[in-house]
Design a protein around this motif. Structure first.
Motif, PDB file in Angstrom:
ATOM      1  N   SER A   1      11.876   4.811  -0.564  1.00 47.53           N
ATOM      2  CA  SER A   1      12.441   5.680  -0.352  1.00 47.53           C
ATOM      3  C   SER A   1      13.820   5.129   0.474  1.00 47.53           C
ATOM      4  O   SER A   1      13.434   4.680   1.424  1.00 47.53           O
ATOM      5  N   VAL A   2      14.895   5.199   0.417  1.00 46.34           N
ATOM      6  CA  VAL A   2      16.331   5.439   0.975  1.00 46.34           C
ATOM      7  C   VAL A   2      16.637   5.434   2.629  1.00 46.34           C
ATOM      8  O   VAL A   2      16.625   5.896   3.605  1.00 46.34           O
TER       9      VAL A   2
ATOM     10  N   ALA B   1       3.408   3.631  11.498  1.00 48.16           N
ATOM     11  CA  ALA B   1       3.665   5.581  11.737  1.00 48.16           C
ATOM     12  C   ALA B   1       4.239   6.222  10.637  1.00 48.16           C
ATOM     13  O   ALA B   1       3.792   7.346  10.407  1.00 48.16           O
ATOM     14  N   SER B   2       4.535   5.728   9.638  1.00 44.95           N
ATOM     15  CA  SER B   2       6.121   6.569   8.818  1.00 44.95           C
ATOM     16  C   SER B   2       5.053   6.647   7.794  1.00 44.95           C
ATOM     17  O   SER B   2       4.434   7.972   7.390  1.00 44.95           O
ATOM     18  N   LEU B   3       4.033   5.618   7.294  1.00 45.95           N
ATOM     19  CA  LEU B   3       2.859   5.851   6.373  1.00 45.95           C
ATOM     20  C   LEU B   3       2.521   6.537   6.552  1.00 45.95           C
ATOM     21  O   LEU B   3       1.572   7.548   5.904  1.00 45.95           O
TER      22      LEU B   3
ATOM     23  N   VAL C   1       0.949  -1.458  -0.130  1.00 41.85           N
ATOM     24  CA  VAL C   1      -0.179  -0.188  -0.193  1.00 41.85           C
ATOM     25  C   VAL C   1       1.038   1.210  -0.250  1.00 41.85           C
ATOM     26  O   VAL C   1       0.649   2.187  -0.424  1.00 41.85           O
ATOM     27  N   GLY C   2       1.759   0.900   0.667  1.00 45.03           N
ATOM     28  CA  GLY C   2       2.628   2.515   1.111  1.00 45.03           C
ATOM     29  C   GLY C   2       3.755   2.710  -0.558  1.00 45.03           C
ATOM     30  O   GLY C   2       4.188   3.888  -0.428  1.00 45.03           O
TER      31      GLY C   2
ATOM     32  N   ALA D   1      14.783   6.014   8.360  1.00 44.19           N
ATOM     33  CA  ALA D   1      13.434   6.054   9.268  1.00 44.19           C
ATOM     34  C   ALA D   1      12.816   5.584  10.009  1.00 44.19           C
ATOM     35  O   ALA D   1      12.422   5.354  11.400  1.00 44.19           O
ATOM     36  N   VAL D   2      12.341   5.111   9.369  1.00 38.41           N
ATOM     37  CA  VAL D   2      11.693   3.573   9.526  1.00 38.41           C
ATOM     38  C   VAL D   2      12.828   2.822  10.647  1.00 38.41           C
ATOM     39  O   VAL D   2      11.942   2.603  11.759  1.00 38.41           O
TER      40      VAL D   2
END
Length: 303
Positions: free
Chosen positions: A23-24, A266-268, A13-14, A29-30
Motif C-alpha cells: 500500500s501507499v 522491519a515493516s513486513l 513475499v510481502g 512508512a518504509v
C-alpha cells in the motif's frame, strides 16, 4: 546482488502474503523508517570502510543529538542544529582519536562511549523526557512532506550523494579506502591513520546527530529510548548493502539500498504481527547469512 536479491524476495513475499504491504501508506512508512536508520548507517559506512569494524555508540549519539537540539532551541533553530551536530561530531572524533591513535579496540571503546553518554544524559536530564521550549514550533518544517516525500528522506538522499562524492573524488575518501584495505601499506604511504580514523568517526557522529534532530522533531520529545534498535539496524543496513566489516569495500550508495531493505523487512515483520524478539531474530539471521556469504566470496576472490 545480495541486496537486490533480498529486496526482490521481501517485495514478492510481502506482496503475496501480507495485505497492506504494497500500500501507499506502508511505502511512506518504509521511506520514513529507512531515513532515520539510513542517516546513521551512512556514517557507520565510513567507520567500516576504514577497517574499524563498527560503532556501538551511534544509536546513543543520536539520542544525545536529540537532547542537544531541544536544549539548543533556547538560542534559536540554527544554533540548535549547529550545537547538536557539533556535539555529536566531537563525541565521534574523540572515539576515533582513541581508536586510531592508541590502537584501542573499537567495540570496547564505542560501548564505553555509549555508556558514558547515556549516563551523562541521565545525570543532566534526571531521567525526565526533554521537550522543546513552550510554544516553539520552529522545527515543525522538518516533518514536512514536499511532493509527498518526507524531508528526512530527502536529507538522507542528500547525505548519501555528498558522502559518496567525498569517497570517490577527494583525497580523504581515497585515504579511507586505503586504510581499510591495508593498514600497513597505508602507514608506509605516510597516511595519517589517527587523523583519518578520527575524521571518519566525527562524520559518523555528525550523521547520528542529524538523525537525532530529525527523530526529536518527529517525536516532539527526546528520551534515551529514542535510539531504539537503530544502532543494530544501521549496522545491518551497511552489511546488507555489501560493505566489508574488515574495511576497504563498500559505498554510501550501497548502504542506501541496504537501509531500504532493512526498513522493508522491519515493516513486513511488524505488519504480520511478529513480536520484537522474532523481529530481532530474523534481522540477526539475515545479517549473519549476508556476512558469511560476503566472507566466503571475499576469501574466494583472494585465491
Amino acid at each position: 546482488m545480495t541486496t537486490l536479491g533480498l529486496f526482490a524476495v521481501i517485495l514478492v513475499v510481502g506482496g503475496t502474503t501480507t495485505p497492506g504491504f504494497l500500500s501507499v501508506e506502508n511505502a511512506r512508512a518504509v521511506v520514513l523508517s529507512s531515513a532515520f536508520v539510513g542517516i546513521i548507517a551512512v556514517g557507520m559506512t565510513l567507520i567500516m570502510l576504514c577497517g574499524r569494524l563498527f560503532s556501538m555508540a551511534l544509536g546513543m549519539t543520536s539520542a544525545i543529538g536529540a537532547f542537544a537540539f531541544f536544549y539548543g532551541l533556547h538560542f534559536g533553530l540554527v544554533a540548535a542544529i549547529l550545537i547538536a551536530i557539533a556535539l555529536t561530531a566531537a563525541f565521534g572524533w574523540i572515539q576515533g582519536l582513541i581508536i586510531g591513535g592508541l590502537g584501542a579496540n573499537p567495540i570496547i571503546v564505542t560501548i564505553a562511549a555509549s555508556v558514558i553518554m547515556g549516563g551523562t544524559a541521565l545525570l543532566v536530564t534526571d531521567g525526565v523526557t526533554v521537550l522543546p521550549p513552550a510554544g516553539d514550533h520552529s522545527f515543525a518544517f522538518l516533518n514536512g512532506r514536499p511532493f509527498g516525500i518526507p524531508i528526512s528522506f530527502l536529507i538522507f538522499v542528500l547525505l548519501v550523494v555528498v558522502i559518496e562524492l567525498m569517497l570517490r573524488t577527494t583525497r580523504f575518501g581515497r585515504e579511507i579506502y586505503a586504510v581499510g584495505e591495508n593498514l600497513d601499506a597505508a602507514r608506509a604511504a605516510a597516511i595519517n591513520i589517527p587523523r583519518v580514523t578520527a575524521a571518519a568517526f566525527a562524520i559518523a557522529g555528525a550523521c547520528a546527530g542529524v538523525a537525532g534532530i530529525l527523530l526529536a522533531a518527529f517525536n516532539e520529545n527526546a528520551t534515551l529510548s529514542i535510539e531504539g534498535d537503530r544502532n543494530f539496524d544501521a549496522i545491518a543496513a551497511v552489511l546488507v548493502g555489501g560493505s566489508l566489516v574488515t574495511g576497504g569495500r563498500g559505498s554510501a550508495v550501497r548502504t542506501f539500498f541496504g537501509a531500504i531493505v532493512i526498513a522493508m523487512l522491519a515493516s513486513l515483520l511488524l505488519i504480520r504481527g511478529y513480536s520484537t524478539g522474532v523481529q530481532l531474530l530474523v534481522k540477526g539471521a539475515i545479517v549473519l547469512i549476508v556476512v558469511c556469504v560476503m566472507h566466503l566470496g571475499d576469501r574466494g576472490g583472494r585465491r
